[in-house]
Design a protein around this motif. Structure first.
Motif, PDB file in Angstrom:
ATOM      1  N   SER A  93      -6.452  12.168  -0.376  1.00  0.00           N
ATOM      2  CA  SER A  93      -5.539  12.695   0.624  1.00  0.00           C
ATOM      3  C   SER A  93      -5.532  14.224   0.661  1.00  0.00           C
ATOM      4  O   SER A  93      -5.151  14.812   1.663  1.00  0.00           O
ATOM      5  CB  SER A  93      -4.121  12.169   0.392  1.00  0.00           C
ATOM      6  OG  SER A  93      -3.647  12.560  -0.885  1.00  0.00           O
ATOM      7  N   PHE A  94      -5.934  14.856  -0.450  1.00  0.00           N
ATOM      8  CA  PHE A  94      -6.086  16.308  -0.449  1.00  0.00           C
ATOM      9  C   PHE A  94      -7.103  16.697  -1.521  1.00  0.00           C
ATOM     10  O   PHE A  94      -7.434  15.917  -2.393  1.00  0.00           O
ATOM     11  CB  PHE A  94      -4.753  17.034  -0.648  1.00  0.00           C
ATOM     12  CG  PHE A  94      -4.094  16.743  -1.970  1.00  0.00           C
ATOM     13  CD1 PHE A  94      -3.206  15.698  -2.106  1.00  0.00           C
ATOM     14  CD2 PHE A  94      -4.360  17.535  -3.077  1.00  0.00           C
ATOM     15  CE1 PHE A  94      -2.617  15.428  -3.329  1.00  0.00           C
ATOM     16  CE2 PHE A  94      -3.762  17.273  -4.308  1.00  0.00           C
ATOM     17  CZ  PHE A  94      -2.891  16.213  -4.426  1.00  0.00           C
ATOM     18  N   ASP A  95      -7.591  17.938  -1.427  1.00  0.00           N
ATOM     19  CA  ASP A  95      -8.616  18.433  -2.337  1.00  0.00           C
ATOM     20  C   ASP A  95      -7.966  18.894  -3.635  1.00  0.00           C
ATOM     21  O   ASP A  95      -7.286  19.922  -3.673  1.00  0.00           O
ATOM     22  CB  ASP A  95      -9.374  19.583  -1.674  1.00  0.00           C
ATOM     23  CG  ASP A  95     -10.519  20.111  -2.501  1.00  0.00           C
ATOM     24  OD1 ASP A  95     -10.753  19.598  -3.631  1.00  0.00           O
ATOM     25  OD2 ASP A  95     -11.190  21.042  -2.019  1.00  0.00           O
ATOM     26  N   LEU A  96      -8.178  18.142  -4.713  1.00  0.00           N
ATOM     27  CA  LEU A  96      -7.562  18.462  -6.003  1.00  0.00           C
ATOM     28  C   LEU A  96      -8.018  19.808  -6.552  1.00  0.00           C
ATOM     29  O   LEU A  96      -7.305  20.430  -7.348  1.00  0.00           O
ATOM     30  CB  LEU A  96      -7.891  17.369  -7.020  1.00  0.00           C
ATOM     31  CG  LEU A  96      -7.243  16.020  -6.781  1.00  0.00           C
ATOM     32  CD1 LEU A  96      -7.751  15.010  -7.798  1.00  0.00           C
ATOM     33  CD2 LEU A  96      -5.731  16.139  -6.858  1.00  0.00           C
ATOM     34  N   MET A 119       0.837  -1.182   0.000  1.00  0.00           N
ATOM     35  CA  MET A 119       0.000   0.000   0.000  1.00  0.00           C
ATOM     36  C   MET A 119       0.882   1.246   0.000  1.00  0.00           C
ATOM     37  O   MET A 119       1.850   1.330   0.732  1.00  0.00           O
ATOM     38  CB  MET A 119      -0.915  -0.007   1.217  1.00  0.00           C
ATOM     39  CG  MET A 119      -1.717   1.268   1.344  1.00  0.00           C
ATOM     40  SD  MET A 119      -2.845   1.224   2.717  1.00  0.00           S
ATOM     41  CE  MET A 119      -4.302   0.791   1.829  1.00  0.00           C
ATOM     42  N   ARG A 120       0.524   2.226  -0.818  1.00  0.00           N
ATOM     43  CA  ARG A 120       1.286   3.456  -0.927  1.00  0.00           C
ATOM     44  C   ARG A 120       0.905   4.407   0.209  1.00  0.00           C
ATOM     45  O   ARG A 120      -0.247   4.526   0.570  1.00  0.00           O
ATOM     46  CB  ARG A 120       1.024   4.124  -2.261  1.00  0.00           C
ATOM     47  CG  ARG A 120       1.436   3.226  -3.386  1.00  0.00           C
ATOM     48  CD  ARG A 120       1.799   4.029  -4.602  1.00  0.00           C
ATOM     49  NE  ARG A 120       2.287   3.120  -5.611  1.00  0.00           N
ATOM     50  CZ  ARG A 120       3.518   2.659  -5.673  1.00  0.00           C
ATOM     51  NH1 ARG A 120       4.395   3.006  -4.790  1.00  0.00           N
ATOM     52  NH2 ARG A 120       3.883   1.832  -6.612  1.00  0.00           N
ATOM     53  N   CYS A 121       1.916   5.125   0.720  1.00  0.00           N
ATOM     54  CA  CYS A 121       1.688   6.073   1.802  1.00  0.00           C
ATOM     55  C   CYS A 121       1.765   7.510   1.328  1.00  0.00           C
ATOM     56  O   CYS A 121       1.610   8.422   2.120  1.00  0.00           O
ATOM     57  CB  CYS A 121       2.722   5.845   2.905  1.00  0.00           C
ATOM     58  SG  CYS A 121       2.566   4.231   3.670  1.00  0.00           S
ATOM     59  N   SER A 122       2.042   7.724   0.047  1.00  0.00           N
ATOM     60  CA  SER A 122       2.140   9.077  -0.467  1.00  0.00           C
ATOM     61  C   SER A 122       1.456   9.164  -1.823  1.00  0.00           C
ATOM     62  O   SER A 122       1.223   8.156  -2.479  1.00  0.00           O
ATOM     63  CB  SER A 122       3.602   9.485  -0.591  1.00  0.00           C
ATOM     64  OG  SER A 122       4.264   8.672  -1.532  1.00  0.00           O
ATOM     65  N   THR A 123       1.141  10.385  -2.220  1.00  0.00           N
ATOM     66  CA  THR A 123       0.540  10.631  -3.512  1.00  0.00           C
ATOM     67  C   THR A 123       1.608  11.205  -4.429  1.00  0.00           C
ATOM     68  O   THR A 123       2.299  12.150  -4.060  1.00  0.00           O
ATOM     69  CB  THR A 123      -0.627  11.628  -3.384  1.00  0.00           C
ATOM     70  OG1 THR A 123      -1.609  11.055  -2.530  1.00  0.00           O
ATOM     71  CG2 THR A 123      -1.245  11.928  -4.730  1.00  0.00           C
TER      72      THR A 123
END
Length: 89
Positions: free
Chosen positions: A22-25, A1-5
Motif C-alpha cells: 500500500s506504500f513504499d516502506l 479482508m483488511r482495508c488498512s495497514t
C-alpha cells in the motif's frame, strides 16, 4: 479482508507490520523484511498457512488459496502484530 495497514513501533524504535504494497516502506528508512509464514498447496489440492517462522501453527486445510491467506493475515494480526505479543519473529 483488511482495508488498512497497521504498523507497531517497538520499544527500540523498530517497526512491525504485516507486509502489503500500500506504500513504499523505504520511505521509513532501512527495510528488513522477514517471512512470517508459508501458504502452500497440499498434495490433494487444498491450501495451508504454515506460521512456524513466527512460532505459530499450521492453519487449514482450506479449499481456496485466498481463504488460507485470509486466515494467515488474521492469525498474524491477532498473535504476532499486537503490542502485547513482543516475541520477535
Amino acid at each position: 479482508m483488511r482495508c488498512s495497514t497497521e504498523i507497531v513501533v517497538g520499544q527500540q524504535g523498530e517497526l512491525r507490520m504485516i507486509y502489503d504494497e500500500s506504500f513504499d516502506l523505504r520511505q521509513l528508512g532501512h527495510v528488513h523484511i522477514e517471512r512470517g509464514s508459508h501458504v502452500e498447496p497440499t498434495m490433494n489440492g487444498q491450501w495451508t498457512a504454515d506460521l512456524s517462522p513466527v512460532g505459530g501453527p499450521v492453519l487449514g486445510p482450506f479449499a481456496l488459496r485466498s481463504e488460507a491467506i485470509e486466515a494467515e493475515i488474521e492469525w498474524l494480526h491477532c498473535h504476532w502484530l499486537l503490542p502485547d505479543s513482543d516475541s520477535p519473529p
